[in-house]
Design an enzyme around this catalytic site. Sequence first.
Site, short mmCIF file in Angstrom:
data_model
loop_
_atom_site.label_atom_id
_atom_site.label_comp_id
_atom_site.label_asym_id
_atom_site.label_seq_id
_atom_site.Cartn_x
_atom_site.Cartn_y
_atom_site.Cartn_z
N CYS A 1 2.30 -9.42 1.36
CA CYS A 1 2.61 -9.82 -0.03
C CYS A 1 3.48 -11.07 -0.07
O CYS A 1 3.10 -12.08 -0.69
CB CYS A 1 3.25 -8.66 -0.78
SG CYS A 1 4.62 -7.88 0.08
N1 LIG Z 1 3.68 -1.88 -1.06
C1 LIG Z 1 3.33 -3.16 -0.99
O1 LIG Z 1 3.68 -3.99 -1.87
C2 LIG Z 1 2.42 -3.65 0.10
C3 LIG Z 1 1.79 -4.90 -0.05
C4 LIG Z 1 0.92 -5.35 0.97
C5 LIG Z 1 0.72 -4.57 2.10
N2 LIG Z 1 1.37 -3.38 2.23
C6 LIG Z 1 1.12 -2.59 3.44
O2 LIG Z 1 0.22 -1.54 3.09
C7 LIG Z 1 0.52 -0.39 3.90
C8 LIG Z 1 0.79 0.79 2.96
O3 LIG Z 1 1.92 0.46 2.17
P1 LIG Z 1 2.36 1.35 0.92
O4 LIG Z 1 3.44 0.60 0.24
O5 LIG Z 1 1.17 1.80 0.15
O6 LIG Z 1 3.00 2.63 1.67
P2 LIG Z 1 3.10 4.15 1.15
O7 LIG Z 1 3.14 4.17 -0.33
O8 LIG Z 1 4.23 4.75 1.90
O9 LIG Z 1 1.71 4.81 1.64
C9 LIG Z 1 1.49 5.12 3.01
C10 LIG Z 1 0.16 5.83 3.14
O10 LIG Z 1 -0.12 6.04 4.53
C11 LIG Z 1 -0.26 7.45 4.79
N3 LIG Z 1 0.28 7.74 6.13
C12 LIG Z 1 -0.44 8.03 7.22
N4 LIG Z 1 0.33 8.18 8.29
C13 LIG Z 1 1.58 7.98 7.88
C14 LIG Z 1 2.83 8.01 8.55
N5 LIG Z 1 2.93 8.27 9.86
N6 LIG Z 1 3.95 7.77 7.81
C15 LIG Z 1 3.86 7.50 6.49
N7 LIG Z 1 2.67 7.44 5.81
C16 LIG Z 1 1.55 7.70 6.50
C17 LIG Z 1 0.46 8.13 3.65
O11 LIG Z 1 -0.10 9.43 3.47
P3 LIG Z 1 0.76 10.67 2.86
O12 LIG Z 1 1.59 10.10 1.74
O13 LIG Z 1 -0.29 11.60 2.36
O14 LIG Z 1 1.57 11.21 3.97
C18 LIG Z 1 0.12 7.18 2.48
O15 LIG Z 1 -1.19 7.42 2.04
C19 LIG Z 1 1.74 -0.77 4.77
O16 LIG Z 1 1.29 -1.19 6.02
C20 LIG Z 1 2.36 -1.92 3.99
O17 LIG Z 1 3.08 -2.80 4.84
C21 LIG Z 1 2.20 -2.89 1.25
#
Ligand SMILES: NC(=O)c1ccc[n+]([C@@H]2O[C@H](COP(=O)([O-])OP(=O)(O)OC[C@H]3O[C@@H](n4cnc5c(N)ncnc54)[C@H](OP(=O)(O)O)[C@@H]3O)[C@@H](O)[C@H]2O)c1
Length: 335
Positions: free
Chosen positions: A149
């Site tokens: 991002c």
């Molecule tokens: N948030 C942003 O603005 C953004 C922008 C660009 C890229 N990203 C990237 O996109 C990815 C996801 O980000 P997010 O913000 O969506 O994170 P998040 O809300 O914490 O979601 C994480 C997802 O991964 C799953 N998961 C699987 N193994 C996991 C583990 N060991 N620990 C924690 N979660 C696990 C979770 O499943 P459960 O909840 O069912 O356990 C959940 O579906 C990351 O790599 C992040 O760097 C994020």
Amino acid sequence: MSKIRAAVLGASGYIGGEVVRLLLGHPEVDVTALGARESAGKALDEIQPNLRGRTDLRFKPIEEIRDGADVFFLSLPHGEAHRVVPALPRDAKVIDLSGDFRLSDRATWEAHYKMPHAAWELQREFVYGVPEINRARLRESRRVAVGGCFATCAILSCWPLVKEKRSAGPIVIDGKTGSSGSGAKPGEKTHHPFRAGAFFAYEPFHHRHTPEIRQALGGADVLFQPHSAPMVRGVFTTSYVPLAAEPDGDAILELYRSAYAGEKFVRVGKGTSNVAHVRGSNFIDVGVAARGRMAIIFGAIDNLIKGGAGQAVQCMNIMYGLPEDAGLNQWPSII
Ligand SMILES: NC(=O)c1ccc[n+]([C@@H]2O[C@H](COP(=O)([O-])OP(=O)(O)OC[C@H]3O[C@@H](n4cnc5c(N)ncnc54)[C@H](OP(=O)(O)O)[C@@H]3O)[C@@H](O)[C@H]2O)c1
């Protein structure tokens, strides 16, 4: 033509939820599987109630989703995606939203992500997913590492000046992010009482997006400093770019207009951008100011859309030869 079958691994998170929302509205896609960890077994709308009534899909354990899809979107934490990718079918397309495959130098990746990489031999198969700078390679790709991002906002803010060799460097990039950038799981520094009225900097010199920005800008001399801002969605970057020569009149603004002419998702303007003007959309607003031998470029994106899910869908559209804005025609909501 039959529809593209898409699986989303990490669909219960913020980014995964946005990928699912966009794909459910995409005219050429069927969402066939939702992968989660703790949420496995639950219905989609137990975790993403905004999608109630849209589909009967339930979350399955990530490791049970290995086939039945043409394209796998991975919205897993970094350090998880590089363990999952080797187990996916070789002929499937993979669009990874984590940082696991973005950097092309292993030592730099391992220094910034503080772990050994589990599938480095696959990194070279990944094309960096910021279409405005990499469209031709994305057309030929099977695997994409979607730009981060902060990185997307900073790269698209600086790219025209760097590409045209108008920057004398070093470039100083000051970034601000909303709390959704930290994901759905609350932590000590991310929960509401800590963040709501706070404004602070973090990770001076060491943020993971610094090498990503440098790499995409061809090794440009870049200093990046992120801050946490009291908002939920949005990334804003202010890039200070020393110029090699003093421009005439609005020459820098014209350079940006010309660099992004024809780009559906880049809106160039004079002066500041505003995260409120891009919220919920795949736009990046790039604002230009220049005086003497200094340009200040203001980038604003929705971190979850152009900074993540929307850009991932944009990459998929390019990979499949679809109109680049298929499924991405949401206009921003200002409130
Ligand atoms: N948030 C942003 O603005 C953004 C922008 C660009 C890229 N990203 C990237 O996109 C990815 C996801 O980000 P997010 O913000 O969506 O994170 P998040 O809300 O914490 O979601 C994480 C997802 O991964 C799953 N998961 C699987 N193994 C996991 C583990 N060991 N620990 C924690 N979660 C696990 C979770 O499943 P459960 O909840 O069912 O356990 C959940 O579906 C990351 O790599 C992040 O760097 C994020």
